[in-house]
Design an enzyme around this catalytic site. Structure first.
Site, PDB file in Angstrom:
ATOM      1  N   TYR A 158     -10.503 -13.201   9.798  1.00 33.25           N
ATOM      2  CA  TYR A 158      -9.680 -14.371  10.103  1.00 33.25           C
ATOM      3  C   TYR A 158      -8.772 -14.049  11.281  1.00 33.25           C
ATOM      4  O   TYR A 158      -8.492 -12.882  11.575  1.00 33.25           O
ATOM      5  CB  TYR A 158      -8.860 -14.833   8.895  1.00 33.25           C
ATOM      6  CG  TYR A 158      -8.007 -13.799   8.209  1.00 33.25           C
ATOM      7  CD1 TYR A 158      -6.735 -13.480   8.685  1.00 33.25           C
ATOM      8  CD2 TYR A 158      -8.442 -13.174   7.049  1.00 33.25           C
ATOM      9  CE1 TYR A 158      -5.937 -12.557   8.044  1.00 33.25           C
ATOM     10  CE2 TYR A 158      -7.649 -12.244   6.392  1.00 33.25           C
ATOM     11  CZ  TYR A 158      -6.395 -11.939   6.891  1.00 33.25           C
ATOM     12  OH  TYR A 158      -5.605 -11.017   6.250  1.00 33.25           O
ATOM     13  N   GLU A 192      15.011   2.660   0.640  1.00 30.79           N
ATOM     14  CA  GLU A 192      13.612   2.770   1.048  1.00 30.79           C
ATOM     15  C   GLU A 192      13.321   4.186   1.519  1.00 30.79           C
ATOM     16  O   GLU A 192      14.078   4.759   2.306  1.00 30.79           O
ATOM     17  CB  GLU A 192      13.310   1.766   2.168  1.00 30.79           C
ATOM     18  CG  GLU A 192      12.021   1.970   2.929  1.00 30.79           C
ATOM     19  CD  GLU A 192      10.783   1.924   2.046  1.00 30.79           C
ATOM     20  OE1 GLU A 192       9.945   2.829   2.190  1.00 30.79           O
ATOM     21  OE2 GLU A 192      10.678   0.993   1.216  1.00 30.79           O
ATOM     22  N   ARG A 225       1.259  -8.262   8.620  1.00 35.66           N
ATOM     23  CA  ARG A 225       2.227  -7.729   7.659  1.00 35.66           C
ATOM     24  C   ARG A 225       3.505  -7.250   8.340  1.00 35.66           C
ATOM     25  O   ARG A 225       4.617  -7.539   7.842  1.00 35.66           O
ATOM     26  CB  ARG A 225       1.595  -6.596   6.840  1.00 35.66           C
ATOM     27  CG  ARG A 225       2.520  -6.067   5.751  1.00 35.66           C
ATOM     28  CD  ARG A 225       1.837  -5.003   4.901  1.00 35.66           C
ATOM     29  NE  ARG A 225       2.686  -4.609   3.784  1.00 35.66           N
ATOM     30  CZ  ARG A 225       3.636  -3.687   3.830  1.00 35.66           C
ATOM     31  NH1 ARG A 225       3.859  -3.052   4.988  1.00 35.66           N
ATOM     32  NH2 ARG A 225       4.363  -3.408   2.785  1.00 35.66           N
ATOM     33  N   ASP A 268       3.272  -4.665  -6.858  1.00 36.56           N
ATOM     34  CA  ASP A 268       2.267  -3.645  -7.152  1.00 36.56           C
ATOM     35  C   ASP A 268       2.770  -2.587  -8.131  1.00 36.56           C
ATOM     36  O   ASP A 268       1.969  -1.914  -8.783  1.00 36.56           O
ATOM     37  CB  ASP A 268       1.809  -2.955  -5.858  1.00 36.56           C
ATOM     38  CG  ASP A 268       0.791  -3.774  -5.095  1.00 36.56           C
ATOM     39  OD1 ASP A 268       0.290  -4.777  -5.652  1.00 36.56           O
ATOM     40  OD2 ASP A 268       0.486  -3.418  -3.943  1.00 36.56           O
ATOM     41  N   ALA A 312       7.974  -7.282  -1.561  1.00 36.49           N
ATOM     42  CA  ALA A 312       8.590  -7.565  -2.857  1.00 36.49           C
ATOM     43  C   ALA A 312      10.076  -7.229  -2.850  1.00 36.49           C
ATOM     44  O   ALA A 312      10.910  -8.026  -3.292  1.00 36.49           O
ATOM     45  CB  ALA A 312       7.869  -6.794  -3.959  1.00 36.49           C
TER      46      ALA A 312
END
Length: 356
Positions: free
Chosen positions: A183, A31, A97, A259, A12
């Site tokens: 997957y 961060e 990710r 989130d 995001a």
């Protein structure tokens, strides 16, 4: 334009920074972690999320570091028999990710965006525009909403990545009180996410180590998954908690996305995709000076997606007569109207926030 400080360098936050920078907005990212994410398993990027990446010029990079997802297959976990196959049309991609974070980080570097790692922030800076993209444990959300207490859903999630070769599709093996999603990922890997209903859990967060033998035991009796389960040597386990959708997403100066604003349970693979949409639409609204309009427009769509994810959780875990009837109905539907089930989500996957 008013500069923006983005708190959080996840999907995001980095997407928001790129979207703001593309509109000429000065932006910096802070961060808490000391560097880009290196851990994490698979993500499913659906067309609504892909549109944002494409609009940022990242389509080729995603194509190069992901796999196509051509279908979702629902199967009877106890027998392995297919219940319903839903072909997917459009750019559905399967990606690790860390690879998506790397793509976004490289693009931020190329755009000259200042991303400062190892900078923990305990509250929003007192001046300037602030965007909280700092996840479930956001320090920005309480600034807008006060404290709220998440509640345990009665479900836990197991996650692992194993070597293997699977068809280009996401398969869901369904059983009473549990289901297992598998997957493929680039590099000859298979992503496993198993959901189990259980009463006891206290900690929230996905980086807690799990016991591979316990993972296997939890999903024993699923013959189609036995080979993949046997390969697990490390795994993680986390409790699924529900946070309410935040009452306020912005106050004109401070805002939250992803989130931090609306945590989503992993039953429709939309957490990352909604974060991508949020990031793009926030940047457009900030540039236009209309954050209240942005929140009002986003909230109904996000709440609908969360409700659809919650419904999937129930439908995957049917038992007894309800299970038999439900599976039989899906098999008939797959034969007589194969396009019906995929079309039920046209409102979700066919939405393009970049066209507005």
């Amino acid at each position: 334009m008013t500069p923006v400080t983005v708190i959080g360098a996840g999907i995001a936050g980095l997407t928001a920074a790129l979207s703001l920078s593309a509109r000429g907005v000065p932006v910096r990212v802070v961060e808490r972690a000391k560097g880009p994410a290196e851990l994490g398993a698979g993500l499913q990027i659906s067309p609504n999320g892909y549109k944002v990446l494409e609009a940022l010029g990242l389509g080729p990079a995603i194509e190069a570091r992901s796999l196509a997802n051509l279908a979702v297959v629902l199967a009877d976990g106890r027998t392995g028999a297919q219940v319903l196959r839903m072909p997917l049309s459009g750019p559905f991609r399967l990606v690790r990710r860390p690879d998506l974070i790397a793509i976004l980080s490289e693009a931020a570097d190329a755009a000259g965006i200042d991303v400062a790692y190892g900078r923990p922030i305990d509250s929003p800076p007192p001046e300037g525009a602030v965007l909280g993209a700092d996840g479930l444990h956001s320090v920005v959300r309480p600034h807008l909403n006060g404290a709220d207490a998440p509640f345990f859903t009665g479900q836990v999630a197991w996650r692992a990545v194993v070597p293997g070769d699977r068809p280009p599709e996401a398969r869901v093996d369904m059983d009473a009180a549990r289901h297992l999603v598998r997957y493929p990922l680039p590099g000859g890997l298979v992503n496993l996410v198993g959901i189990q209903e259980r009463a006891d859990w206290t900690a929230e967060g996905w980086r807690q180590p799990g016991d591979p033998d316990a993972f296997r035991a939890t999903f024993a009796g699923m013959p189609a998954a036995a080979d993949d389960l046997a390969k697990i040597d490390t795994c993680h386990l986390w409790g699924l908690f529900r946070h309410p959708v935040a009452r306020r997403w912005q106050d004109g100066r401070v805002a939250i996305i992803g989130d931090a604003a609306h945590p989503t349970l992993p039953f429709l693979a939309q957490g990352a995709n909604l974060a991508l949409e949020d990031a793009w639409t926030f940047a457009a609204a900030h540039s236009a000076g209309d954050l209240p309009g942005w929140e009002a427009a986003r909230r109904p769509r996000v709440e609908r997606a969360i409700a659809a994810a919650n419904a999937n959780a129930r439908n995957y875990h049917l038992s007894g007569l309800t299970r038999l009837v439900g599976h039989a109905g899906l098999r008939v539907l797959g034969r007589v109207a194969p396009a019906f089930m995929p079309s039920r989500f046209d409102w979700l996957y066919g939405h393009d926030v970049t066209a507005r």
